[in-house]
Design an enzyme around this catalytic site. Structure first.
Site, PDB file in Angstrom:
ATOM      1  N   LEU A   1      28.948   2.842 -70.091  1.00  0.00           N
ATOM      2  CA  LEU A   1      30.180   2.082 -71.183  1.00  0.00           C
ATOM      3  C   LEU A   1      29.416   2.733 -72.572  1.00  0.00           C
ATOM      4  O   LEU A   1      30.668   2.789 -73.434  1.00  0.00           O
ATOM      5  CB  LEU A   1      29.878   0.621 -71.133  1.00  0.00           C
ATOM      6  CG  LEU A   1      30.243   0.027 -69.760  1.00  0.00           C
ATOM      7  CD1 LEU A   1      29.891  -1.419 -69.688  1.00  0.00           C
ATOM      8  CD2 LEU A   1      31.778   0.132 -69.308  1.00  0.00           C
TER       9      LEU A   1
ATOM     10  N   LYS B   1      18.680  13.377 -71.350  1.00  0.00           N
ATOM     11  CA  LYS B   1      19.922  13.015 -70.900  1.00  0.00           C
ATOM     12  C   LYS B   1      20.936  12.637 -72.208  1.00  0.00           C
ATOM     13  O   LYS B   1      21.996  12.759 -72.056  1.00  0.00           O
ATOM     14  CB  LYS B   1      19.566  11.493 -70.222  1.00  0.00           C
ATOM     15  CG  LYS B   1      18.826  11.514 -69.121  1.00  0.00           C
ATOM     16  CD  LYS B   1      19.110  10.076 -68.498  1.00  0.00           C
ATOM     17  CE  LYS B   1      18.142   9.779 -67.182  1.00  0.00           C
ATOM     18  NZ  LYS B   1      18.141   8.357 -66.774  1.00  0.00           N
TER      19      LYS B   1
ATOM     20  N   ASN C   1      24.028  -1.920 -77.167  1.00  0.00           N
ATOM     21  CA  ASN C   1      24.418  -2.032 -75.865  1.00  0.00           C
ATOM     22  C   ASN C   1      23.494  -1.681 -74.765  1.00  0.00           C
ATOM     23  O   ASN C   1      23.926  -1.877 -73.581  1.00  0.00           O
ATOM     24  CB  ASN C   1      25.592  -0.840 -75.998  1.00  0.00           C
ATOM     25  CG  ASN C   1      26.011  -0.426 -74.383  1.00  0.00           C
ATOM     26  OD1 ASN C   1      26.838  -1.301 -73.885  1.00  0.00           O
ATOM     27  ND2 ASN C   1      25.664   0.633 -74.039  1.00  0.00           N
TER      28      ASN C   1
ATOM     29  N   SER D   1      27.794  -8.135 -74.009  1.00  0.00           N
ATOM     30  CA  SER D   1      27.471  -9.404 -73.234  1.00  0.00           C
ATOM     31  C   SER D   1      27.797  -9.037 -71.876  1.00  0.00           C
ATOM     32  O   SER D   1      27.870  -7.956 -71.504  1.00  0.00           O
ATOM     33  CB  SER D   1      28.076 -10.402 -74.178  1.00  0.00           C
ATOM     34  OG  SER D   1      27.617 -11.665 -73.310  1.00  0.00           O
TER      35      SER D   1
ATOM     36  N   TYR E   1      18.885 -11.646 -64.652  1.00  0.00           N
ATOM     37  CA  TYR E   1      19.657 -10.793 -65.580  1.00  0.00           C
ATOM     38  C   TYR E   1      20.871 -11.801 -66.341  1.00  0.00           C
ATOM     39  O   TYR E   1      21.018 -11.713 -67.404  1.00  0.00           O
ATOM     40  CB  TYR E   1      20.364  -9.773 -64.696  1.00  0.00           C
ATOM     41  CG  TYR E   1      21.410  -8.991 -65.404  1.00  0.00           C
ATOM     42  CD1 TYR E   1      21.127  -8.083 -66.488  1.00  0.00           C
ATOM     43  CD2 TYR E   1      22.652  -9.260 -65.075  1.00  0.00           C
ATOM     44  CE1 TYR E   1      22.262  -7.361 -67.083  1.00  0.00           C
ATOM     45  CE2 TYR E   1      23.904  -8.531 -65.526  1.00  0.00           C
ATOM     46  CZ  TYR E   1      23.563  -7.797 -66.644  1.00  0.00           C
ATOM     47  OH  TYR E   1      24.596  -7.086 -67.535  1.00  0.00           O
TER      48      TYR E   1
ATOM     49  N   LYS F   1      21.361 -12.336 -70.262  1.00  0.00           N
ATOM     50  CA  LYS F   1      22.823 -12.240 -71.394  1.00  0.00           C
ATOM     51  C   LYS F   1      23.322 -13.429 -71.717  1.00  0.00           C
ATOM     52  O   LYS F   1      23.863 -13.431 -72.796  1.00  0.00           O
ATOM     53  CB  LYS F   1      23.720 -11.715 -70.185  1.00  0.00           C
ATOM     54  CG  LYS F   1      23.480 -10.200 -69.970  1.00  0.00           C
ATOM     55  CD  LYS F   1      23.477  -9.411 -70.973  1.00  0.00           C
ATOM     56  CE  LYS F   1      23.781  -7.884 -70.698  1.00  0.00           C
ATOM     57  NZ  LYS F   1      23.745  -7.022 -71.959  1.00  0.00           N
TER      58      LYS F   1
HETATM   59  N1  LIG Z   1      28.850  -2.109 -65.780  1.00  0.00           N
HETATM   60  C1  LIG Z   1      29.063  -3.637 -65.857  1.00  0.00           C
HETATM   61  O1  LIG Z   1      29.913  -3.889 -64.961  1.00  0.00           O
HETATM   62  C2  LIG Z   1      28.634  -4.548 -67.080  1.00  0.00           C
HETATM   63  C3  LIG Z   1      29.167  -5.654 -67.001  1.00  0.00           C
HETATM   64  C4  LIG Z   1      28.802  -6.774 -68.062  1.00  0.00           C
HETATM   65  C5  LIG Z   1      27.659  -6.081 -69.275  1.00  0.00           C
HETATM   66  N2  LIG Z   1      27.652  -4.844 -68.737  1.00  0.00           N
HETATM   67  C6  LIG Z   1      26.370  -4.489 -69.872  1.00  0.00           C
HETATM   68  O2  LIG Z   1      26.838  -3.044 -70.621  1.00  0.00           O
HETATM   69  C7  LIG Z   1      25.666  -2.488 -71.136  1.00  0.00           C
HETATM   70  C8  LIG Z   1      25.917  -1.237 -70.474  1.00  0.00           C
HETATM   71  O3  LIG Z   1      25.554  -1.030 -69.462  1.00  0.00           O
HETATM   72  P1  LIG Z   1      26.313  -0.012 -68.181  1.00  0.00           P
HETATM   73  O4  LIG Z   1      27.131  -0.882 -67.366  1.00  0.00           O
HETATM   74  O5  LIG Z   1      26.843   1.105 -69.149  1.00  0.00           O
HETATM   75  O6  LIG Z   1      25.016   0.371 -67.369  1.00  0.00           O
HETATM   76  P2  LIG Z   1      24.544   2.027 -67.437  1.00  0.00           P
HETATM   77  O7  LIG Z   1      25.363   3.016 -67.093  1.00  0.00           O
HETATM   78  O8  LIG Z   1      23.095   1.638 -66.434  1.00  0.00           O
HETATM   79  O9  LIG Z   1      24.051   2.311 -68.970  1.00  0.00           O
HETATM   80  C9  LIG Z   1      22.896   1.355 -69.483  1.00  0.00           C
HETATM   81  C10 LIG Z   1      22.291   2.126 -70.490  1.00  0.00           C
HETATM   82  O10 LIG Z   1      21.289   1.500 -71.088  1.00  0.00           O
HETATM   83  C11 LIG Z   1      20.129   2.481 -71.345  1.00  0.00           C
HETATM   84  N3  LIG Z   1      18.773   1.549 -71.299  1.00  0.00           N
HETATM   85  C12 LIG Z   1      18.261   0.658 -70.325  1.00  0.00           C
HETATM   86  N4  LIG Z   1      17.214   0.599 -70.581  1.00  0.00           N
HETATM   87  C13 LIG Z   1      16.774   0.940 -71.851  1.00  0.00           C
HETATM   88  C14 LIG Z   1      15.577   1.091 -72.501  1.00  0.00           C
HETATM   89  N5  LIG Z   1      14.529   0.477 -72.273  1.00  0.00           N
HETATM   90  N6  LIG Z   1      15.843   1.670 -73.835  1.00  0.00           N
HETATM   91  C15 LIG Z   1      16.899   2.382 -74.251  1.00  0.00           C
HETATM   92  N7  LIG Z   1      17.901   2.249 -73.250  1.00  0.00           N
HETATM   93  C16 LIG Z   1      18.021   1.615 -72.130  1.00  0.00           C
HETATM   94  C17 LIG Z   1      20.063   3.316 -70.024  1.00  0.00           C
HETATM   95  O11 LIG Z   1      19.205   4.275 -70.298  1.00  0.00           O
HETATM   96  P3  LIG Z   1      18.964   5.409 -69.135  1.00  0.00           P
HETATM   97  O12 LIG Z   1      20.090   5.975 -68.482  1.00  0.00           O
HETATM   98  O13 LIG Z   1      17.914   6.217 -69.615  1.00  0.00           O
HETATM   99  O14 LIG Z   1      18.491   4.329 -68.152  1.00  0.00           O
HETATM  100  C18 LIG Z   1      21.694   3.545 -70.237  1.00  0.00           C
HETATM  101  O15 LIG Z   1      22.069   4.404 -71.374  1.00  0.00           O
HETATM  102  C19 LIG Z   1      24.519  -3.258 -70.780  1.00  0.00           C
HETATM  103  O16 LIG Z   1      24.199  -4.041 -71.611  1.00  0.00           O
HETATM  104  C20 LIG Z   1      25.050  -4.005 -69.616  1.00  0.00           C
HETATM  105  O17 LIG Z   1      24.035  -5.383 -69.400  1.00  0.00           O
HETATM  106  C21 LIG Z   1      27.704  -3.986 -67.984  1.00  0.00           C
END
Ligand SMILES: NC(=O)c1ccc[n+]([C@@H]2O[C@H](COP(=O)([O-])OP(=O)(O)OC[C@H]3O[C@@H](n4cnc5c(N)ncnc54)[C@H](OP(=O)(O)O)[C@@H]3O)[C@@H](O)[C@H]2O)c1
Length: 325
Positions: free
Chosen positions: A35, A60, A111, A164, A200, A204
């Site tokens: 995202l 990356k 994020n 969130s 998790y 949140k």
């Molecule tokens: N996808 C959904 O359905 C969904 C729903 C509700 C909320 N969210 C929230 O949306 C946000 C983005 O998630 P996403 O769905 O886009 O997942 P994602 O594709 O896994 O992206 C998560 C990002 O956070 C980074 N990250 C994780 N741990 C980190 C750390 N220790 N330090 C710095 N960066 C870190 C990851 O980096 P790496 O690639 O290096 O691991 C990646 O860039 C999150 O806060 C998640 O909780 C997602």
């Protein structure tokens, strides 16, 4: 029912970002994929002056930059900066760079987030709690002075957007009855045991409590920054990368049937950045202010206790930092 409606119907109504970001600087953590990356792509397409991809893996991040550049408007500067939210020192160093090197920050997206499949500590907390909550609010505290300075200097209302999740609804938060809630969440036998699947969602949930506390102390009419919490809905991304076995099967099935595309989900983050003062302190779903779960709304006492615990934790990490809120 609300979830299905949101995923199947409201998804089709999410506004495609069209605002100009000319002259603006936007910072997004966790933007090498998912995202965050798609939100960065929107800002670059819409002519932001500078987009900072804040990532834990610079290779990356550079790959994401190269990809985003293919759809960026002319003259947009995209920079890749290091931040590892599992390390307080890294958060501190990153925030110091924001303070020193950026002339302004118009929108800051906190994020970065993760779902850990197994109990493990990062710094002095369980990893979901460190990355999604403690480091997130440490970072918020550290970058707020830059957003406030931007407001003052450019007569604008900057936004601090914390991603969130609707998953915050998937817990009754049993730990709230403990004398020290954070200690319970960092206890391997307690949080890592029968409540592990709620860790998790709780990470949140804690963020929603914290933003409500900030807004309680600093209401919109007296505060120069809008802080809000959009839920992107269930979206395709790498978030469930650690899922195994039946959990992986369940995630895959749910996503196949119901998930928003990553780009559609990213619209909710970009929209939160332009919601303005009416959204300060609020949780958002489908680009609208929404009621969080009853656990949040029915327990103002828990909110106050958590705020005191969070502030104590942040003060232990860096004395004086909570004055930035
Ligand atoms: N996808 C959904 O359905 C969904 C729903 C509700 C909320 N969210 C929230 O949306 C946000 C983005 O998630 P996403 O769905 O886009 O997942 P994602 O594709 O896994 O992206 C998560 C990002 O956070 C980074 N990250 C994780 N741990 C980190 C750390 N220790 N330090 C710095 N960066 C870190 C990851 O980096 P790496 O690639 O290096 O691991 C990646 O860039 C999150 O806060 C998640 O909780 C997602």
């Amino acid at each position: 029912m609300g979830f299905l409606r949101s995923q199947l119907i409201e998804t089709l109504k999410l506004p495609y970002p069209s605002t100009s970001y000319a002259g603006q600087t936007i910072v997004i953590t966790g933007s090498n994929t998912g995202l965050g990356k798609e939100a960065a792509r929107h800002y670059a397409r819409l002519g932001a002056c500078k987009v900072v991809l804040a990532v834990r893996n610079l290779d990356k991040g550079e790959a994401a930059k190269k990809d985003i550049q293919t759809t960026a408007a002319k003259g947009v500067s995209i920079e890749v900066w290091k931040v590892d939210m599992a390390s307080y020192a890294s958060v501190r160093a990153f925030a110091a760079r924001v303070e020193a090197e950026l002339e302004r920050v118009d929108i800051f997206h906190a994020n970065a987030g993760l779902v850990r499949s197994e109990f493990a500590l990062a710094e002095d907390n369980e990893t979901n709690i460190t990355v999604n909550y403690i480091s997130t609010f440490y970072l918020v505290a550290l970058v707020l002075p830059k957003l406030k300075a931007t407001a003052e200097q450019f007569k604008t209302l900057p936004s601090l957007v914390i991603t969130s999740s609707g998953a915050h609804r998937h817990t009754a938060f049993p730990q709230m009855k403990e004398a020290n809630i954070l200690a319970a969440l960092n206890d391997k036998d307690y949080a890592g045991g029968k409540y592990w699947m709620e860790q998790y969602p709780i990470s949140k949930l804690l963020g929603i409590f914290a933003v409500r506390s900030i807004a309680k102390e600093h209401p919109a009419d007296t505060y120069p920054v809008t802080i809000n919490l959009p839920s992107p809905g269930l979206c395709h991304s790498d978030l469930s990368r650690e899922a195994k076995g039946m959990q992986k099967v369940a995630f895959t099935l749910m996503k196949t049937l119901l998930a928003r595309s990553t780009e559609q989900g990213s619209r909710t983050l970009v929209d939160a950045g332009v919601q303005g003062a009416k959204s300060h302190g609020h949780y958002l779903e489908d680009c609208k202010v929404a009621q969080p779960s009853d656990v949040v709304t029915q327990h103002p006492d828990v909110q106050d206790r958590l705020w005191a615990e969070l502030k104590a934790k942040l003060e232990a990490i860096q004395p004086g930092v909570t004055a930035n809120f």
